[in-house]
Structures are given as structure tokens and as C-alpha cells.
Design an enzyme around this catalytic site. Structure first.
Site, PDB file in Angstrom:
ATOM      1  N   HIS A 194       0.899  -1.173  -0.143  1.00 32.11           N
ATOM      2  CA  HIS A 194       0.023   0.001  -0.057  1.00 32.11           C
ATOM      3  C   HIS A 194       0.924   1.378  -0.186  1.00 32.11           C
ATOM      4  O   HIS A 194       1.926   1.236   0.759  1.00 32.11           O
ATOM      5  CB  HIS A 194      -1.005  -0.027   1.203  1.00 32.11           C
TER       6      HIS A 194
ATOM      7  N   HIS B 289      -3.157   9.122   1.366  1.00 28.54           N
ATOM      8  CA  HIS B 289      -3.131   7.615   0.692  1.00 28.54           C
ATOM      9  C   HIS B 289      -4.477   7.438  -0.231  1.00 28.54           C
ATOM     10  O   HIS B 289      -5.349   8.313   0.177  1.00 28.54           O
ATOM     11  CB  HIS B 289      -2.621   6.740   1.293  1.00 28.54           C
TER      12      HIS B 289
ATOM     13  N   CYS C  71      -3.355   2.934  -5.474  1.00 31.37           N
ATOM     14  CA  CYS C  71      -2.670   3.654  -4.260  1.00 31.37           C
ATOM     15  C   CYS C  71      -1.297   4.161  -4.871  1.00 31.37           C
ATOM     16  O   CYS C  71      -0.841   5.147  -4.829  1.00 31.37           O
ATOM     17  CB  CYS C  71      -2.673   2.999  -3.145  1.00 31.37           C
TER      18      CYS C  71
END
Length: 251
Positions: free
Chosen positions: A30, A42, A153
Site C-alpha cells: 500500500h 493515500h 494507490c
């Protein structure tokens, strides 16, 4: 940073750094942008919907939102059901994982040596002030619809760092980890391989070469289907299914 690990200590972080943390036994990472004061901006999906493929991958790779905890974070509150562009403290962003930094403007040799995708790019980063401006602007406006293959992401963090979006509609986004998966799948399924060598070692070398070439040509630093888009344009396109492209080509 080195070939073997991009791990970094919190004290070494600087605002504008592209950071990431591995999830699900290192299957997927991530990504986000560190903005200072132990906070990260994010791009997420709601818990259990992170991948956005509508397939079993949505349950396998639960990696794009903070993991629910027994207690609510004092700084972030309960973010387990949030989606889109959000700001979280480092602890919530890491979700128990280690902290790594994504490297920019690496040499072609270093890029190939880093066999795991989603850790570096040959593209150059813009100055930190530009990176922070993009991240904070998109925190307010969003980054379109989350999609594992087109708009994830890592794509978000790379856009904040470079301003690059993908021009063509048929290719994957800028994500290095998706490029690695695509390159690996193409190598495994490439039937001509068995006709090019008869030895096991030759097959391994050939497959490794094809994998490396696949990753190389898909990197945002060399591919020709990316364009540089001002964040102000993205802000005006809120509500579009995915960010639109412009005229200035990656050169």
C-alpha cells in the site's frame, strides 16, 4: 537505499516522500505520500473492497485501507469504512507493517536489479512543494474511481510525485507492482519460450530476461503513453470515472 531493501526509519522521512508498506505476506504493498507530522495522504478503498476487481482478489489482497483495530486511533478516528483519498497517521497507514520508501530517478541497471516491482522508477520526482501541493489538493477533490489495474494507490503516489497520468485506455496504470505481475504472467504463458532453449538453465535465463524487459518497458520513466497533467485540472474533473489526460507528453 539499496538493491535488497528500501526500508527506512521514521526519523529519516521528509515531507513529499513516497512511502509504502507490504501487506498480506508481501503479496501487495500500500502506497502513499508522507506530508509531515507523522501523517500520510493515500488513496484507499473501503475495507474488504480494496482491489476493486469484483473477483476473489478483493478478498485475497486486503491492502489499501487501514486495518480495523480493537481501539479507535486517537488521531485518525475510525477509518475502517473510509474510501478515496484520505489522511492517516503513520501507524494507521502501516497497519502493523514496516515502512519503506519508493525511489525515483534510478538507473536502468538499478531498476532491473530491483526485481520486485512497486519499489522504484526511472522517472524523476518533482520538487517536494509540488508533490505536497498535488497530494493536499487531491485530499479535497479525490482521485477518481479506485481500480487495481488503472488507478490504484501506487498510481496516486506516482502522480503526486511526477504529475504523470496514462494517456491510453487499454494499458495498465503507472503501478510498478502491477507491471511486475503482468510481466510475470506474460512470461509464464509465453509458449514460444519452450522452442527457444532446450535446457532448464537456459529457460530460466530466458524467462528472467523476458520478465525484466516487460517491467522495463512498462515503467513510467520510459513509456510513451503518459502525459503530465496539472493537479488543478484534476480538481475540476471531480466526478469523472477516472482522471483525464492532457497534451504535454512525457519527454
Amino acid at each position: 537505499m539499496g538493491v535488497l531493501s528500501n526500508r527506512i526509519q521514521r526519523d529519516d522521512l521528509k515531507p513529499g516522500d513516497h512511502v509504502y508498506s507490504w501487506r498480506t505476506a508481501y503479496l501487495y504493498a500500500h502506497h502513499g505520500v508522507y506530508v509531515g507530522d507523522d501523517m500520510v495522504i493515500h488513496f484507499t478503498r473501503a475495507a474488504g473492497q480494496e482491489i476493486g476487481t469484483g473477483t476473489f482478489l478483493d478478498n485475497l489482497l486486503l491492502s489499501s485501507s487501514p486495518s480495523p483495530t480493537a481501539t479507535t486511533c486517537e488521531r485518525c478516528g475510525d477509518q475502517s469504512k473510509l474510501q478515496g483519498v484520505i489522511k492517516s497517521c503513520l501507524d494507521c497507514f502501516l497497519a502493523g507493517g514496516n515502512l519503506y520508501i519508493f525511489e525515483y530517478e534510478v538507473s536502468p541497471a538499478f531498476f532491473i536489479a530491483k526485481a520486485r516491482g512497486g519499489t522504484c522508477t526511472m522517472a524523476a520526482s518533482d520538487p517536494p512543494d509540488d508533490v505536497l501541493h498535488r497530494a493536499k489538493s487531491l485530499l479535497n477533490s479525490g482521485f477518481g474511481m479506485y481500480n487495481l489495474f488503472k488507478n490504484n494507490c501506487e498510481d496516486f503516489a506516482i502522480y503526486c510525485k511526477t504529475g504523470f497520468l496514462v494517456e491510453t485506455t487499454y494499458s495498465v496504470g503507472r503501478s510498478g507492482q502491477l507491471a511486475s505481475i503482468t510481466a510475470a504472467a506474460s512470461t509464464v504463458m509465453s509458449s514460444p519460450l519452450r522452442f527457444l532453449t532446450t535446457s532448464a538453465s537456459g529457460l530460466v535465463i530466458l524467462a528472467g530476461g523476458m520478465y525484466s524487459v516487460g517491467r522495463f518497458v512498462a515503467d513510467v520513466g520510459v513509456r510513451r503513453d503518459v502525459v503530465k497533467i496539472p493537479v488543478e485540472r484534476l480538481v475540476t474533473e471531480v466526478g469523472a470515472e477516472e482522471p483525464q489526460i492532457g497534451e504535454e507528453r512525457n519527454g
